[in-house]
Each structure stands twice: as structure tokens, then as C-alpha cells.
Design a protein around this motif. Sequence first.
Motif, PDB file in Angstrom:
ATOM      1  N   TRP A   1       0.837  -1.214   0.000  1.00  0.00           N
ATOM      2  CA  TRP A   1       0.000   0.000   0.000  1.00  0.00           C
ATOM      3  C   TRP A   1       0.863   1.251   0.000  1.00  0.00           C
ATOM      4  CZ3 TRP A   1      -0.687   4.198   3.293  1.00  0.00           C
ATOM      5  CH2 TRP A   1      -1.840   4.970   3.080  1.00  0.00           C
TER       6      TRP A   1
ATOM      7  N   GLN B   1       2.490   1.770  -3.529  1.00  0.00           N
ATOM      8  CA  GLN B   1       1.537   2.190  -4.542  1.00  0.00           C
ATOM      9  C   GLN B   1       1.037   3.620  -4.294  1.00  0.00           C
ATOM     10  OE1 GLN B   1       1.039   0.498  -7.390  1.00  0.00           O
ATOM     11  NE2 GLN B   1       2.633  -0.825  -6.510  1.00  0.00           N
ATOM     12  N   LYS B   2       0.830   3.955  -3.038  1.00  0.00           N
ATOM     13  CA  LYS B   2       0.379   5.302  -2.686  1.00  0.00           C
ATOM     14  C   LYS B   2       1.439   6.339  -3.066  1.00  0.00           C
ATOM     15  CE  LYS B   2      -2.724   7.746  -0.148  1.00  0.00           C
ATOM     16  NZ  LYS B   2      -4.149   7.874  -0.513  1.00  0.00           N
ATOM     17  N   ARG B   3       2.680   6.037  -2.747  1.00  0.00           N
ATOM     18  CA  ARG B   3       3.770   6.960  -3.055  1.00  0.00           C
ATOM     19  C   ARG B   3       4.011   7.066  -4.564  1.00  0.00           C
ATOM     20  NH1 ARG B   3       7.500   4.309   1.738  1.00  0.00           N
ATOM     21  NH2 ARG B   3       6.637   5.527   3.475  1.00  0.00           N
ATOM     22  N   LEU B   4       3.901   5.945  -5.267  1.00  0.00           N
ATOM     23  CA  LEU B   4       4.092   5.973  -6.718  1.00  0.00           C
ATOM     24  C   LEU B   4       2.992   6.769  -7.409  1.00  0.00           C
ATOM     25  CD1 LEU B   4       5.235   2.300  -7.427  1.00  0.00           C
ATOM     26  CD2 LEU B   4       6.624   4.380  -7.624  1.00  0.00           C
ATOM     27  N   ALA B   5       1.761   6.652  -6.918  1.00  0.00           N
ATOM     28  CA  ALA B   5       0.658   7.420  -7.506  1.00  0.00           C
ATOM     29  C   ALA B   5       0.907   8.918  -7.335  1.00  0.00           C
ATOM     30  CB  ALA B   5      -0.662   7.017  -6.851  1.00  0.00           C
ATOM     31  N   ASP B   6       1.390   9.324  -6.164  1.00  0.00           N
ATOM     32  CA  ASP B   6       1.731  10.733  -5.941  1.00  0.00           C
ATOM     33  C   ASP B   6       2.843  11.164  -6.891  1.00  0.00           C
ATOM     34  OD1 ASP B   6      -0.138  10.947  -3.978  1.00  0.00           O
ATOM     35  OD2 ASP B   6       1.262  11.342  -2.338  1.00  0.00           O
TER      36      ASP B   6
ATOM     37  N   HIS C   1       3.672   9.893  -9.814  1.00  0.00           N
ATOM     38  CA  HIS C   1       3.181   9.957 -11.191  1.00  0.00           C
ATOM     39  C   HIS C   1       2.436  11.273 -11.430  1.00  0.00           C
ATOM     40  CE1 HIS C   1       0.723   9.074 -14.750  1.00  0.00           C
ATOM     41  NE2 HIS C   1       1.669   8.191 -15.061  1.00  0.00           N
ATOM     42  N   TYR C   2       1.628  11.680 -10.475  1.00  0.00           N
ATOM     43  CA  TYR C   2       0.887  12.942 -10.599  1.00  0.00           C
ATOM     44  C   TYR C   2       1.847  14.132 -10.656  1.00  0.00           C
ATOM     45  CZ  TYR C   2      -1.854  17.004  -9.240  1.00  0.00           C
ATOM     46  OH  TYR C   2      -2.412  18.256  -9.178  1.00  0.00           O
TER      47      TYR C   2
ATOM     48  N   THR D   1       5.497  -0.481 -12.303  1.00  0.00           N
ATOM     49  CA  THR D   1       4.074  -0.188 -12.119  1.00  0.00           C
ATOM     50  C   THR D   1       3.453   0.460 -13.350  1.00  0.00           C
ATOM     51  OG1 THR D   1       4.366   0.078  -9.721  1.00  0.00           O
ATOM     52  CG2 THR D   1       2.412   1.105 -10.705  1.00  0.00           C
ATOM     53  N   TYR D   2       4.155   1.416 -13.969  1.00  0.00           N
ATOM     54  CA  TYR D   2       3.576   2.202 -15.058  1.00  0.00           C
ATOM     55  C   TYR D   2       4.122   1.853 -16.446  1.00  0.00           C
ATOM     56  CZ  TYR D   2       1.612   5.006 -11.308  1.00  0.00           C
ATOM     57  OH  TYR D   2       0.915   5.424 -10.183  1.00  0.00           O
TER      58      TYR D   2
END
Length: 268
Positions: free
Chosen positions: A214, A217-222, A224-225, A256-257
Motif C-alpha cells: 500500500w 503504490q500510494k507513493r508511486l501514484a503521488d 506519477h501525478y 508499475t507504469y
Amino acid sequence: MQANKKPNILYSCYSQKNSEGEQFIAQHNLGFMISGSSEHFIGGEKFVFKPGDFRFFKRNQLTRWTKFPPAGGEYRSISISIDQDTLHSISEEYNLKATGFDHCPGAMLLEPNNLLKNYIDSLGPYLDGNNEFNKGLTNLKVKEAVMVLLETNPELKNVLFDFSEPGKLDLEAYMNEHYKFNVDINRFAYLTGRSLAAFKRDFQKIFNTSPNRWLQQKRLADAHYLISEKGWKSSDVYLEVGFKDLSHFSFAFKKTYGIAPSRIGTLT
């Protein structure tokens, strides 16, 4: 859980550009700003300290900070870490106990007074920049700091002599607020009032995944944004979102991306 051993009395001095970082405040701390300024974010609140300010931080907190040297000058500060052994000793010697709830914020700006000023002045002869102090002298000066705080800010008695460990917190709210802090799972468990096993069990129930997965994934989403929408560079973003190592961040991001973070800007 013991933090890495650091000097109880720390003198900071540097003239480089603004410095940023994060820290686990393991012990109560009395500080004084000599020159420059600093910003601290604790529990969703922002605290700003300027030259001449006396400040107090409570233990068992995570903080993000930025330190600003003055133009053409040096950032200088003194901090006194008040360890639990010293507080237990004072509690027994003077029969001092916490007698009520702690209503103080995570950080406090203390009102200047002669006792605080004279105490900081008394440290001057020993601040030669190497932070090496005689152990006996250090113990006496830390004890003196406690007595000065009790005399000038008696409301801190319920903070200083509260020896309880962190209570059980709302895990979902805490993690959503603190996930960018690069601390290990054991630390998160401790700060939310749980054993490691209970932390993992509660986490799985709430988020339906493991803590490590978690957090990543949370840090990677930030990240990416910030890279795709705000134009940040990968070399700047990885520390901001909680990764310690750029190569590990880049590997996890690409996995991930499907693309290296450094290449996102080239595709727009």
C-alpha cells in the motif's frame, strides 16, 4: 523502540542553501533559534520559528522540516533532547507526576523570559561546533532544562511526566496523513499504538493489502501525478513522496507504469 543515539545537546550551524528533511522526534526537545528560520509540519499543522524564538517539541512525532539560512549568513540553532531516563529520575526525586490530560500541540512557541535566556547563554562556552560534551555536564544541563521549563511553563508537567506509550489511533486516518514519511513498518506500528502483528492485521482489514504494498503504490501514484501533471523531475520527486533511493524509485515506477519516470516528460 529506541531511536539512534544522538547528542542530548546539539548545535547546528551551516550556511548552505535551504535544507529539507523529515525526522522522528523520539524525545521531548527544547530549542532556540539563533539565526535563520525553520518551518515544521506536524500532525497537519505548520509551525514557523524565527531568530530569538524558544520552541518545544513533544516526543513520538513525525515532522517534515525546512531550514532557511539568512541571506549571506548562517543557520544556527541549539536543541536540547530531554531523554526519558532524566525525566524518570526527576519524577522520583521531586515526586512529580502527570496529573491531567496533555492538551499541548505538537510544537510550542515559548514566551521568552530571563530564565530561558540565561539557560541558553550558559551553554555558550561549550558550543565549539563538534557537539562533544562531558557526559556529566550534559546530564546536569538536560536536568536544568527540565527545571527551567517547569518553572516558566508549568503546564508542561503533564507532557514531560507522561510516560505512557502512544495510544491506539485511527489507523486509516493516520496512514493517509503520514504515508510519505520514510519510516519502517515497526515505527508506524509503534506510533499507532499497536504491536507489529496487530498493525499488519488491522492494516489488511482496512486497506485489503499489506502495509508495504500500500505504501509503495500510494507513493508511486503521488509521484506519477507530480511528474506528469506538475512537471517535477524524478530526481526531485522521489524524496518528496517517501523513497530513500532514486534507483529503487525508478525501478518500482517503471514496473508499475511501464515507463521510466524520466521519460514521461518526453512523451508529451
